[in-house]
Design a protein around this motif. Structure first.
Motif, PDB file in Angstrom:
ATOM      1  N   GLY A   1      54.386  42.071  48.826  1.00  0.00           N
ATOM      2  CA  GLY A   1      53.649  41.257  49.739  1.00  0.00           C
ATOM      3  C   GLY A   1      52.799  40.247  49.063  1.00  0.00           C
ATOM      4  O   GLY A   1      51.982  39.951  49.449  1.00  0.00           O
ATOM      5  N   LEU A   2      53.473  40.054  48.041  1.00  0.00           N
ATOM      6  CA  LEU A   2      52.852  39.017  46.901  1.00  0.00           C
ATOM      7  C   LEU A   2      53.198  37.727  47.421  1.00  0.00           C
ATOM      8  O   LEU A   2      54.329  37.309  47.883  1.00  0.00           O
ATOM      9  N   SER A   3      52.030  36.712  47.178  1.00  0.00           N
ATOM     10  CA  SER A   3      52.327  35.263  47.323  1.00  0.00           C
ATOM     11  C   SER A   3      52.520  34.491  46.251  1.00  0.00           C
ATOM     12  O   SER A   3      52.357  34.932  45.242  1.00  0.00           O
ATOM     13  N   ALA A   4      52.997  33.417  46.322  1.00  0.00           N
ATOM     14  CA  ALA A   4      53.108  32.344  45.267  1.00  0.00           C
ATOM     15  C   ALA A   4      51.766  32.017  44.520  1.00  0.00           C
ATOM     16  O   ALA A   4      51.707  32.193  43.167  1.00  0.00           O
ATOM     17  N   LYS A   5      50.709  32.306  45.214  1.00  0.00           N
ATOM     18  CA  LYS A   5      49.619  32.051  44.718  1.00  0.00           C
ATOM     19  C   LYS A   5      49.111  33.361  43.849  1.00  0.00           C
ATOM     20  O   LYS A   5      48.563  33.343  42.699  1.00  0.00           O
ATOM     21  N   ASP A   6      49.471  34.485  44.370  1.00  0.00           N
ATOM     22  CA  ASP A   6      49.166  35.757  43.721  1.00  0.00           C
ATOM     23  C   ASP A   6      50.115  35.877  42.335  1.00  0.00           C
ATOM     24  O   ASP A   6      49.280  36.251  41.357  1.00  0.00           O
ATOM     25  N   LEU A   7      51.144  35.185  42.318  1.00  0.00           N
ATOM     26  CA  LEU A   7      52.191  35.166  41.225  1.00  0.00           C
ATOM     27  C   LEU A   7      51.513  34.137  39.937  1.00  0.00           C
ATOM     28  O   LEU A   7      51.715  34.490  38.801  1.00  0.00           O
ATOM     29  N   LEU A   8      50.885  33.202  40.548  1.00  0.00           N
ATOM     30  CA  LEU A   8      50.409  32.106  39.686  1.00  0.00           C
ATOM     31  C   LEU A   8      49.156  32.313  39.140  1.00  0.00           C
ATOM     32  O   LEU A   8      48.447  31.715  38.137  1.00  0.00           O
ATOM     33  N   THR A   9      48.365  33.201  39.806  1.00  0.00           N
ATOM     34  CA  THR A   9      47.040  33.624  39.005  1.00  0.00           C
ATOM     35  C   THR A   9      47.115  34.611  37.937  1.00  0.00           C
ATOM     36  O   THR A   9      48.144  35.398  37.962  1.00  0.00           O
TER      37      THR A   9
END
Length: 118
Positions: free
Chosen positions: A105-113
């Motif tokens: 359930g990861l978002s693009a924002k999660d991956l970029l932080t």
């Protein structure tokens, strides 16, 4: 001592190391690959295993044999390897990564932080 993965033959792992050395510029186009004996001794593997990995690079067109001189990286090998490795990543690696991202359930924002919630 080198750690080998059990999910892939050693000759393919050696081939991948050579590919990475070409991609990162450790070995350039026109350069000789390290000798089979040298690599076999450094990695504690049978010289036939190294020969098989080098032959695989020849079969891919990334390396050429020069009789009595050794194996040399062909011109254009780096560009061809970039295309090959990118395609391999997108078709073999990325689908599993994308499925894992979705399952978590990861978002693009999660991956970029960097994981820091502050």
């Amino acid at each position: 001592m080198t750690q080998w993965r059990d999910d892939q033959p050693i000759f393919l792992q050696i081939r991948q190391r050579m590919i990475e050395m070409i991609l990162n510029g450790t070995i350039n186009e026109g350069d000789a690959l390290p000798s089979v004996r040298q690599v076999a001794a450094e990695l504690s593997v049978n010289p036939l295993t190294v020969t098989k990995s080098y032959q695989s690079l020849v079969d891919m067109g990334m390396v050429e044999k020069r009789r009595g001189m050794g194996m040399y990286v062909t011109e254009g090998a780096r560009t061809a390897l970039l295309v090959h490795e990118r395609d391999k990543f997108l078709t073999e690696d990325w689908p599993a990564i994308a499925a894992r991202i979705a399952a978590l359930g990861l978002s693009a924002k999660d991956l970029l932080t960097d994981g820091d919630d502050t």
